[in-house]
Design a protein around this motif. Structure first.
Motif, mmCIF file in Angstrom:
data_model
loop_
_atom_site.group_PDB
_atom_site.id
_atom_site.type_symbol
_atom_site.label_atom_id
_atom_site.label_comp_id
_atom_site.label_asym_id
_atom_site.label_seq_id
_atom_site.Cartn_x
_atom_site.Cartn_y
_atom_site.Cartn_z
ATOM 1 N N SER A 152 39.895 41.120 38.655
ATOM 2 C CA SER A 152 39.437 42.196 38.235
ATOM 3 C C SER A 152 38.129 42.999 37.953
ATOM 4 C CB SER A 152 40.085 42.186 36.472
ATOM 5 O OG SER A 152 39.607 41.376 35.666
ATOM 6 N N ALA A 153 37.887 43.955 37.685
ATOM 7 C CA ALA A 153 36.563 44.483 38.159
ATOM 8 C C ALA A 153 35.389 44.000 36.876
ATOM 9 C CB ALA A 153 36.547 45.928 37.689
ATOM 10 N N ILE A 154 36.014 43.916 35.736
ATOM 11 C CA ILE A 154 35.157 43.416 34.696
ATOM 12 C C ILE A 154 34.887 41.926 34.915
ATOM 13 C CG2 ILE A 154 36.723 42.915 32.950
ATOM 14 C CD1 ILE A 154 33.413 44.124 32.103
ATOM 15 N N ARG A 155 35.794 41.345 35.309
ATOM 16 C CA ARG A 155 35.565 39.645 35.414
ATOM 17 C C ARG A 155 34.920 39.355 36.674
ATOM 18 N NH1 ARG A 155 40.697 40.379 32.964
ATOM 19 N NH2 ARG A 155 40.516 39.473 30.777
ATOM 20 N N ARG A 156 34.995 40.513 37.717
ATOM 21 C CA ARG A 156 34.121 40.347 38.829
ATOM 22 C C ARG A 156 32.649 40.622 38.471
ATOM 23 N NH1 ARG A 156 36.807 43.939 43.091
ATOM 24 N NH2 ARG A 156 37.975 42.011 43.221
ATOM 25 N N ALA A 157 32.408 41.387 37.639
ATOM 26 C CA ALA A 157 30.983 41.642 37.120
ATOM 27 C C ALA A 157 30.369 40.221 36.444
ATOM 28 C CB ALA A 157 30.765 42.975 36.369
#
Length: 104
Positions: A51-56
């Protein structure tokens, strides 16, 4: 019942917000390049790594020089995309994608 009032400036390009300041960059206090926040030689496990936030979050740990980042998630394609993104930037980071559903 409480009511939230959001002031908006029609000429502003920012969306309405209940806070007075909108930040687009990393706060200095949580900058992953700071030596006291170093993850050097540590292993990190991130669930939901596609997911986007966990990728960040994974990217921040890579910037903080983590040795190995294991990412779990249900979609192999998303995990492989995260792996490619993270391993393309800081050298020496190993990303291990693990397809798993850890919901209860």
């Amino acid at each position: 019942m409480r009511t939230l009032s959001i002031e908006s400036d029609v000429s502003s390009s920012e969306p309405p917000s209940p806070t007075k300041a909108v930040h687009h960059d990393t706060y200095e206090a949580i900058d992953p390049t700071k030596s006291e926040l170093s993850a050097k030689n540590k292993r990190v496990l991130i669930t939901g790594g596609g997911s986007a936030i966990r990728r960040a979050i994974a990217k921040a740990f890579a910037t903080a020089r983590a040795k190995e980042i294991a990412i779990t998630g249900r979609t192999e394609a998303a995990l492989l995309e995260t792996k490619e993104l993270i391993e393309s930037e800081p050298p020496g980071v190993t990303v291990t994608p693990i397809v798993a559903d850890i919901s209860i």
